[in-house]
Design a protein around this motif. Structure first.
Motif, PDB file in Angstrom:
ATOM      1  N   ASP A  84      59.488  41.624  45.453  1.00 62.08           N
ATOM      2  CA  ASP A  84      58.499  41.862  44.400  1.00 62.08           C
ATOM      3  C   ASP A  84      57.257  42.554  44.951  1.00 62.08           C
ATOM      4  O   ASP A  84      56.671  43.425  44.293  1.00 62.08           O
ATOM      5  CB  ASP A  84      58.108  40.534  43.737  1.00 62.08           C
ATOM      6  CG  ASP A  84      59.163  40.047  42.748  1.00 62.08           C
ATOM      7  OD1 ASP A  84      60.116  40.805  42.477  1.00 62.08           O
ATOM      8  OD2 ASP A  84      59.035  38.912  42.262  1.00 62.08           O
ATOM      9  N   ALA A  85      56.855  42.175  46.161  1.00 58.20           N
ATOM     10  CA  ALA A  85      55.660  42.779  46.759  1.00 58.20           C
ATOM     11  C   ALA A  85      55.823  44.287  46.893  1.00 58.20           C
ATOM     12  O   ALA A  85      54.913  45.058  46.571  1.00 58.20           O
ATOM     13  CB  ALA A  85      55.372  42.150  48.117  1.00 58.20           C
ATOM     14  N   VAL A  86      56.996  44.712  47.355  1.00 57.99           N
ATOM     15  CA  VAL A  86      57.212  46.141  47.601  1.00 57.99           C
ATOM     16  C   VAL A  86      57.608  46.886  46.331  1.00 57.99           C
ATOM     17  O   VAL A  86      57.060  47.945  46.010  1.00 57.99           O
ATOM     18  CB  VAL A  86      58.291  46.333  48.696  1.00 57.99           C
ATOM     19  CG1 VAL A  86      58.605  47.812  48.882  1.00 57.99           C
ATOM     20  CG2 VAL A  86      57.817  45.726  50.001  1.00 57.99           C
ATOM     21  N   GLU A  87      58.572  46.342  45.587  1.00 55.80           N
ATOM     22  CA  GLU A  87      59.148  47.086  44.472  1.00 55.80           C
ATOM     23  C   GLU A  87      58.338  46.944  43.186  1.00 55.80           C
ATOM     24  O   GLU A  87      58.250  47.882  42.402  1.00 55.80           O
ATOM     25  CB  GLU A  87      60.592  46.631  44.243  1.00 55.80           C
ATOM     26  CG  GLU A  87      61.491  46.919  45.450  1.00 55.80           C
ATOM     27  CD  GLU A  87      62.898  46.381  45.277  1.00 55.80           C
ATOM     28  OE1 GLU A  87      63.209  45.840  44.189  1.00 55.80           O
ATOM     29  OE2 GLU A  87      63.696  46.489  46.231  1.00 55.80           O
ATOM     30  N   ARG A  88      57.750  45.774  42.964  1.00 56.10           N
ATOM     31  CA  ARG A  88      57.035  45.544  41.701  1.00 56.10           C
ATOM     32  C   ARG A  88      55.560  45.898  41.809  1.00 56.10           C
ATOM     33  O   ARG A  88      54.984  46.499  40.900  1.00 56.10           O
ATOM     34  CB  ARG A  88      57.200  44.074  41.293  1.00 56.10           C
ATOM     35  CG  ARG A  88      56.579  43.703  39.967  1.00 56.10           C
ATOM     36  CD  ARG A  88      56.977  42.286  39.598  1.00 56.10           C
ATOM     37  NE  ARG A  88      56.319  41.802  38.407  1.00 56.10           N
ATOM     38  CZ  ARG A  88      56.483  40.572  37.912  1.00 56.10           C
ATOM     39  NH1 ARG A  88      57.300  39.723  38.523  1.00 56.10           N
ATOM     40  NH2 ARG A  88      55.842  40.189  36.822  1.00 56.10           N
ATOM     41  N   TYR A  89      54.947  45.534  42.950  1.00 53.36           N
ATOM     42  CA  TYR A  89      53.506  45.755  43.099  1.00 53.36           C
ATOM     43  C   TYR A  89      53.158  46.836  44.120  1.00 53.36           C
ATOM     44  O   TYR A  89      51.986  47.094  44.375  1.00 53.36           O
ATOM     45  CB  TYR A  89      52.819  44.429  43.481  1.00 53.36           C
ATOM     46  CG  TYR A  89      53.020  43.366  42.422  1.00 53.36           C
ATOM     47  CD1 TYR A  89      52.435  43.498  41.153  1.00 53.36           C
ATOM     48  CD2 TYR A  89      53.812  42.261  42.668  1.00 53.36           C
ATOM     49  CE1 TYR A  89      52.636  42.543  40.184  1.00 53.36           C
ATOM     50  CE2 TYR A  89      54.014  41.291  41.690  1.00 53.36           C
ATOM     51  CZ  TYR A  89      53.421  41.440  40.446  1.00 53.36           C
ATOM     52  OH  TYR A  89      53.622  40.489  39.474  1.00 53.36           O
ATOM     53  N   GLU A  90      54.195  47.446  44.731  1.00 54.90           N
ATOM     54  CA  GLU A  90      54.010  48.578  45.635  1.00 54.90           C
ATOM     55  C   GLU A  90      53.032  48.269  46.774  1.00 54.90           C
ATOM     56  O   GLU A  90      52.177  49.076  47.125  1.00 54.90           O
ATOM     57  CB  GLU A  90      53.569  49.823  44.853  1.00 54.90           C
ATOM     58  CG  GLU A  90      54.592  50.253  43.805  1.00 54.90           C
ATOM     59  CD  GLU A  90      54.177  51.501  43.056  1.00 54.90           C
ATOM     60  OE1 GLU A  90      53.020  51.933  43.195  1.00 54.90           O
ATOM     61  OE2 GLU A  90      55.034  52.061  42.342  1.00 54.90           O
ATOM     62  N   ILE A  91      53.170  47.089  47.342  1.00 52.27           N
ATOM     63  CA  ILE A  91      52.360  46.704  48.497  1.00 52.27           C
ATOM     64  C   ILE A  91      53.088  47.224  49.732  1.00 52.27           C
ATOM     65  O   ILE A  91      53.843  46.507  50.409  1.00 52.27           O
ATOM     66  CB  ILE A  91      52.161  45.179  48.550  1.00 52.27           C
ATOM     67  CG1 ILE A  91      51.575  44.675  47.228  1.00 52.27           C
ATOM     68  CG2 ILE A  91      51.244  44.792  49.707  1.00 52.27           C
ATOM     69  CD1 ILE A  91      51.556  43.167  47.101  1.00 52.27           C
ATOM     70  N   THR A  92      52.898  48.485  50.028  1.00 48.90           N
ATOM     71  CA  THR A  92      53.714  49.156  51.036  1.00 48.90           C
ATOM     72  C   THR A  92      53.415  48.700  52.453  1.00 48.90           C
ATOM     73  O   THR A  92      54.240  48.892  53.350  1.00 48.90           O
ATOM     74  CB  THR A  92      53.532  50.680  50.950  1.00 48.90           C
ATOM     75  OG1 THR A  92      52.134  50.993  51.096  1.00 48.90           O
ATOM     76  CG2 THR A  92      54.032  51.216  49.616  1.00 48.90           C
ATOM     77  N   ASP A  93      52.242  48.090  52.682  1.00 49.35           N
ATOM     78  CA  ASP A  93      51.961  47.677  54.058  1.00 49.35           C
ATOM     79  C   ASP A  93      52.846  46.522  54.507  1.00 49.35           C
ATOM     80  O   ASP A  93      52.865  46.182  55.690  1.00 49.35           O
ATOM     81  CB  ASP A  93      50.484  47.342  54.271  1.00 49.35           C
ATOM     82  CG  ASP A  93      49.972  46.243  53.356  1.00 49.35           C
ATOM     83  OD1 ASP A  93      50.643  45.947  52.363  1.00 49.35           O
ATOM     84  OD2 ASP A  93      48.894  45.691  53.642  1.00 49.35           O
ATOM     85  N   VAL A  94      53.639  45.945  53.572  1.00 49.28           N
ATOM     86  CA  VAL A  94      54.637  44.955  53.970  1.00 49.28           C
ATOM     87  C   VAL A  94      55.626  45.569  54.951  1.00 49.28           C
ATOM     88  O   VAL A  94      56.143  44.897  55.843  1.00 49.28           O
ATOM     89  CB  VAL A  94      55.373  44.384  52.736  1.00 49.28           C
ATOM     90  CG1 VAL A  94      56.571  43.541  53.146  1.00 49.28           C
ATOM     91  CG2 VAL A  94      54.408  43.554  51.895  1.00 49.28           C
ATOM     92  N   VAL A  95      55.887  46.883  54.806  1.00 52.59           N
ATOM     93  CA  VAL A  95      56.828  47.539  55.716  1.00 52.59           C
ATOM     94  C   VAL A  95      56.230  48.758  56.409  1.00 52.59           C
ATOM     95  O   VAL A  95      56.949  49.505  57.067  1.00 52.59           O
ATOM     96  CB  VAL A  95      58.121  47.948  54.971  1.00 52.59           C
ATOM     97  CG1 VAL A  95      58.966  46.743  54.662  1.00 52.59           C
ATOM     98  CG2 VAL A  95      57.812  48.733  53.709  1.00 52.59           C
ATOM     99  N   THR A  96      54.924  48.988  56.267  1.00 54.52           N
ATOM    100  CA  THR A  96      54.307  50.122  56.964  1.00 54.52           C
ATOM    101  C   THR A  96      53.196  49.687  57.926  1.00 54.52           C
ATOM    102  O   THR A  96      52.662  50.523  58.643  1.00 54.52           O
ATOM    103  CB  THR A  96      53.731  51.142  55.963  1.00 54.52           C
ATOM    104  OG1 THR A  96      52.769  50.491  55.114  1.00 54.52           O
ATOM    105  CG2 THR A  96      54.829  51.747  55.105  1.00 54.52           C
TER     106      THR A  96
END
Length: 370
Positions: A84-96
């Motif tokens: 949800d963090a990446v796909e729904r809220y686009e919190i890209t620093d989870v993987v960048t």
């Protein structure tokens, strides 16, 4: 609060449900972690239902949040929160974020996130992200290689053998040949001539398996499983595998099939879709039409000419090739596709549906061993 059900509802509803009672220390940390993610949902403002954590720390960094959820929630919930963090809220620093990538536990949700955001990464971050890709692909390969080996292990022929080995004892033939030695008074069958068989592989002629994979963003799971499936099929006797990725352009990735990690790092998710163009490219690879399987893995929302797509598939079918139009190729095989286009493809002779990688391997094995 001691009632687990009330505590769960309190965590779901946040501060508006504070009248239900307070939260213990761990529950307050869970509340803060959930608010860090879901508190940014704009729908809550529109409904005037603001979800805010009450007792936990007021500010969390992404690293803090990831550490907390791994301590506070079961693994299935952690993966859902990360997705949800990446796909729904686009919190890209989870993987960048390099610090995150050094500590995060690889899982399929993060693999999808890496593939969708790797174009944002500098070379150093991309090197760290590759760890996630390698770990998840390694687990997928271990599972899917077992399924593929099981699918191909049945292609055996039994022939009589003079070599007497217990594992090759032919029970049925031995019983039939020695029925005359049955002694009713003793209720025993005496074996004078045992029979054995040899295990030899059936002769298999070469088949081509051409996987055409839509790399639009919605097909990320199928892209992952197509890459790993192609790697599992690579080098099997009687099978020559091609892997073609497409959006509005076509990229032949066959040279990378034996290294699914490198292959996935080269995939560019997103963009438009020209399925007909990919099918025409695949058709040009066909050497023996009646010994070719063409699997088109797409949601079939055609950005190019649907009429050209239908005509290209019909021509493949008419020349004797087996055409599979797969709306999904992943562990769950949940199809989501343009049903009108799917019906038109079925009408010209293609098999339309969804498969798990194991089911696709079984289909290929069945054709090869005929």
């Amino acid at each position: 609060m001691t009632d687990p059900d009330l505590e769960r509802w309190r965590l779901v509803l946040g501060t508006p449900a504070s009248a239900m009672g307070g939260l213990n220390a761990d529950a307050a940390r869970r509340d803060a972690a959930l608010d860090w993610l879901y508190g940014r949902d704009g729908d809550l403002d529109r409904r005037d239902v603001r979800r805010t954590g009450g007792d936990g720390p007021s500010t969390l960094t992404t690293v803090d949040w990831l550490n907390d959820i791994n301590q506070l929630f079961p693994q299935a919930t952690v993966e859902r929160l990360q997705r949800d963090a990446v796909e729904r809220y686009e919190i890209t620093d989870v993987v960048t974020d390099p610090e995150v990538l050094r500590t995060v536990e690889p899982n399929p949700a993060l693999l999808r996130a890496v593939l969708q955001t790797k174009h944002l990464m500098n070379p150093e971050v991309l090197k760290l992200a590759r760890r996630i890709v390698e770990a998840v692909v390694r687990n997928l390969l271990a599972t899917m290689q077992t399924e593929v080996r099981a699918a191909f292990s049945g292609a055996r022929a039994r022939r009589p053998s003079r070599w007497k080995q217990a594992r090759d004892f032919d029970v049925t033939r031995t019983l039939r040949a020695n029925l005359g030695h049955y002694r009713p008074d003793e209720k025993r069958l005496y074996i004078e001539t045992p029979h054995f068989f040899s295990r030899t592989r059936k002769h298999v002629e070469q088949w081509q398996v051409i996987l055409l994979v839509d790399q639009s963003g919605s097909m990320v799971d199928s892209v992952i499983h197509s890459a790993v499936t192609a790697a599992c099929l690579w080098g099997l006797p009687g099978v020559r595998t091609h892997l073609i990725a497409f959006d509005t352009e076509v990229v032949d990735l066959t040279g990378e099939v034996d290294d699914p990690v490198e292959l996935l790092m080269k995939v560019q998710l997103g963009g438009g879709t020209d399925i007909a163009k990919a099918v025409r490219y695949g058709a040009a690879l066909v050497e023996q039409p009646r010994r070719t399987i063409v699997a088109i893995i797409s949601d079939f929302y055609e950005g190019g000419s649907v009429a050209t797509l239908i005509r290209s598939v019909r021509e493949l079918v008419e020349q004797g090739s087996k055409v599979l139009c797969l709306a999904a190729l992943d562990s769950s095989a949940n199809p989501a596709y343009d049903r009108d286009t799917g019906q038109r493809l079925a009408d010209v002779g293609a098999a339309v549906g969804a498969m798990t990688p194991g089911e696709l391997a079984a289909f290929v094995a069945e054709q090869v061993s005929r």
